[in-house]
Design a protein around this motif. Structure first.
Motif, mmCIF file in Angstrom:
data_model
loop_
_atom_site.group_PDB
_atom_site.id
_atom_site.type_symbol
_atom_site.label_atom_id
_atom_site.label_comp_id
_atom_site.label_asym_id
_atom_site.label_seq_id
_atom_site.Cartn_x
_atom_site.Cartn_y
_atom_site.Cartn_z
ATOM 1 N N TYR A 88 0.809 -1.215 0.000
ATOM 2 C CA TYR A 88 0.000 0.000 0.000
ATOM 3 C C TYR A 88 0.847 1.272 0.000
ATOM 4 O O TYR A 88 0.364 2.341 0.352
ATOM 5 N N ASP A 89 2.101 1.139 -0.396
ATOM 6 C CA ASP A 89 2.958 2.308 -0.592
ATOM 7 C C ASP A 89 2.764 2.835 -2.006
ATOM 8 O O ASP A 89 2.413 2.092 -2.937
ATOM 9 N N LEU A 90 2.989 4.126 -2.187
ATOM 10 C CA LEU A 90 2.705 4.748 -3.485
ATOM 11 C C LEU A 90 3.556 4.197 -4.627
ATOM 12 O O LEU A 90 3.038 4.042 -5.743
ATOM 13 N N PRO A 91 4.839 3.873 -4.439
ATOM 14 C CA PRO A 91 5.560 3.251 -5.561
ATOM 15 C C PRO A 91 4.940 1.930 -6.022
ATOM 16 O O PRO A 91 4.801 1.695 -7.226
ATOM 17 N N THR A 92 4.558 1.055 -5.078
ATOM 18 C CA THR A 92 3.930 -0.209 -5.472
ATOM 19 C C THR A 92 2.585 0.032 -6.130
ATOM 20 O O THR A 92 2.247 -0.578 -7.162
ATOM 21 N N LEU A 93 1.782 0.933 -5.565
ATOM 22 C CA LEU A 93 0.472 1.228 -6.134
ATOM 23 C C LEU A 93 0.592 1.827 -7.533
ATOM 24 O O LEU A 93 -0.228 1.545 -8.411
ATOM 25 N N SER A 94 1.616 2.661 -7.757
ATOM 26 C CA SER A 94 1.801 3.220 -9.104
ATOM 27 C C SER A 94 2.221 2.133 -10.082
ATOM 28 O O SER A 94 1.888 2.202 -11.275
ATOM 29 N N SER A 95 2.938 1.114 -9.591
ATOM 30 C CA SER A 95 3.258 -0.028 -10.454
ATOM 31 C C SER A 95 1.997 -0.811 -10.800
ATOM 32 O O SER A 95 1.888 -1.367 -11.903
ATOM 33 N N ASP A 96 1.026 -0.876 -9.859
ATOM 34 C CA ASP A 96 -0.282 -1.459 -10.179
ATOM 35 C C ASP A 96 -0.899 -0.735 -11.370
ATOM 36 O O ASP A 96 -1.445 -1.363 -12.286
ATOM 37 N N VAL A 97 -0.843 0.602 -11.339
ATOM 38 C CA VAL A 97 -1.450 1.408 -12.407
ATOM 39 C C VAL A 97 -0.756 1.142 -13.741
ATOM 40 O O VAL A 97 -1.426 0.928 -14.769
ATOM 41 N N ALA A 98 0.576 1.149 -13.732
ATOM 42 C CA ALA A 98 1.312 0.913 -14.979
ATOM 43 C C ALA A 98 1.009 -0.473 -15.536
ATOM 44 O O ALA A 98 0.793 -0.636 -16.749
ATOM 45 N N ALA A 99 0.980 -1.476 -14.659
ATOM 46 C CA ALA A 99 0.686 -2.837 -15.104
ATOM 47 C C ALA A 99 -0.745 -2.959 -15.598
ATOM 48 O O ALA A 99 -1.030 -3.712 -16.543
#
Length: 309
Positions: A88-99
């Protein structure tokens, strides 16, 4: 709405019918539920707290009518999406968006984000610039300005609820108790006065209250706040803040309610200093923290015009 024997809604309760289709998408190691409408260039709509995909109901249909493929996912931890114990950190969540963009068969998308979705939009544009064709940020300052805003007494007071969210377990219990109503309280405080008097507001509160009671959904929602708060002085948070100094090249439209009492306009104004591409700031009169619901037609038109430019 599906209600199991314990009286709490389950994930199927957010699969609301309408002129859209529901689908599950595998992205970055999690399964994300999304509602989708229309054909054309991809517009990805990212919600915030305490909402789920349904906050974009007007934009899903409006953008589809305007010739776009509109997709509104439930973010990790929300609605009918997976609710893992971490990530639930923003770098991981932004990777969710890119994927997610790639899993939808596209190289890039117009990213529209509100509240936490706005933080995700800023983050994806900085850390995954190739997937963000254009960016629309609603009701959220750039992350570095939000961080700086903690030194402002008025903005710090507006964020006081986030301090309570740092506690373990107690915020989840409050969100899921039948005899407490923090969702209604926060929405009442953050909304513009005109929308808060409507039946549509009452319906929205009922939807978001029920979605918060889906098992593990309250935990996921609180973990966003816990990472943001606890990482301020940790290496991962400091590293994230440094990475967010990277100039954003995607053309960026920033829309903000003039009456927003949560992310104050004075905090959000000036986010354009981090945008190297085209940038426009628009303040929406008589609107609070939820423009996509308070003034849905105006917001849909603004998104469509920016996406077409």
């Amino acid at each position: 709405m599906t209600v199991p024997p314990d009286g709490r809604p389950d994930a199927t309760s957010v699969l609301l019918p309408g002129p859209w289709t529901h689908r599950d998408i595998s992205a970055n190691g999690v399964r994300l539920h999304a509602a989708e409408a229309g054909d054309g260039p991809l517009v990805l709509l990212l919600h915030g707290f305490p909402q789920f995909w349904w906050t974009w109901r007007a934009q899903l249909t409006g953008l589809a009518d305007a010739g776009f493929r509109a997709v509104a996912p439930d973010l990790r931890g929300y609605g009918a999406s997976d609710k893992p114990p971490r990530g639930y950190d923003l770098p991981t969540l932004s990777s969710d968006v890119a994927a997610l963009v790639r899993a939808l068969g596209e190289r890039d998308a117009v990213i529209v984000g509100h509240d936490w979705g706005g933080l995700l939009g800023w983050t994806a544009a900085a850390l995954h610039p190739r997937v963000v064709r254009r960016l629309v940020v609603v009701s959220m300052a750039h992350p570095r300005l939000m961080r700086a805003g903690l030194t402002d007494r008025r903005q710090r007071r507006a964020l006081r609820h986030a301090l309570g969210f740092q506690l373990p377990r107690l915020p989840e219990r409050r969100l899921t108790r039948a005899d407490d109503d923090p969702v209604a309280d926060l929405m009442q405080r953050w909304s513009g006065p005109a929308w808060a008097r409507t039946s549509d507001f009452a319906t929205a509160v009922d939807r978001y209250r029920a979605a918060a009671r889906i098992p593990q959904a309250a935990y996921g929602a609180m973990e966003y706040y816990r990472w943001a708060g606890r990482s301020q002085l940790r290496p991962d948070g400091l590293r994230y803040a440094r990475r967010m100094a990277a100039p954003i090249t995607a053309p960026t439209l920033q829309l903000h309610g003039a009456l927003d009492p949560y992310v104050l306009p004075r905090t959000a104004r000036g986010s354009g200093r981090y945008v190297a591409g085209a940038y426009e700031w628009r303040e929406l009169p008589d609107v609070g923290h939820f423009p996509q619901e308070e003034t849905p037609d105006d917001l849909t038109r603004a998104i469509a015009a920016w996406a077409e430019a």
